[in-house]
Design an enzyme around this catalytic site. Structure first.
Site, mmCIF file in Angstrom:
data_model
loop_
_atom_site.group_PDB
_atom_site.id
_atom_site.type_symbol
_atom_site.label_atom_id
_atom_site.label_comp_id
_atom_site.label_asym_id
_atom_site.label_seq_id
_atom_site.Cartn_x
_atom_site.Cartn_y
_atom_site.Cartn_z
ATOM 1 N N CYS A 258 -1.306 10.467 -49.903
ATOM 2 C CA CYS A 258 -1.617 11.356 -48.739
ATOM 3 C C CYS A 258 -2.826 10.735 -48.117
ATOM 4 C CB CYS A 258 -1.995 12.815 -49.433
ATOM 5 S SG CYS A 258 -3.244 12.801 -50.501
ATOM 6 N N CYS B 241 -6.078 10.335 -50.451
ATOM 7 C CA CYS B 241 -6.068 9.208 -51.399
ATOM 8 C C CYS B 241 -6.053 7.974 -50.642
ATOM 9 C CB CYS B 241 -4.550 9.235 -52.092
ATOM 10 S SG CYS B 241 -4.171 10.823 -53.071
#
Length: 100
Positions: A28, A31
């Site tokens: 995501c 991250c």
């Protein structure tokens, strides 16, 4: 203590070779932002270690992490559940790796 051709000790070189960095998270935005901050911190510290980005939730759970993103240094979870800044990554690296 032996000194290598680049002026570092063999001990320092060995420690550096053993360093292993992982970012845990599904890929995501948060991250990926953590991974980018880690890359920038490594670049600033002139460390050429590779970063492994683990997206498999079974592997992530094996570290005991239930909230991502997470940062793992040498099999030790040093941060989870938030994106830390480049500055914070540098501080953690210096704390975890005495040879820096």
């Amino acid at each position: 203590m032996d000194i290598s051709s680049d002026g570092t000790s063999d001990v320092k070189a060995k420690q550096k070779e053993e360093a292993f960095i992982k970012v845990l998270g599904a890929g995501c935005t948060k991250c990926n932002e953590l991974e980018n901050n880690v890359r920038e911190a490594l670049k600033e510290l002139n460390i050429n270690d590779e970063i492994e980005h683990i997206t498999d939730f079974v592997q992530i759970a094996s570290y005991g992490v239930m909230s991502t993103p997470a940062l793992v240094l040498d099999k030790k979870v040093v941060c989870y559940g938030k994106v830390i800044s480049k500055k914070e990554v540098i501080e953690i690296l210096k704390r975890e790796y005495e040879w820096l």
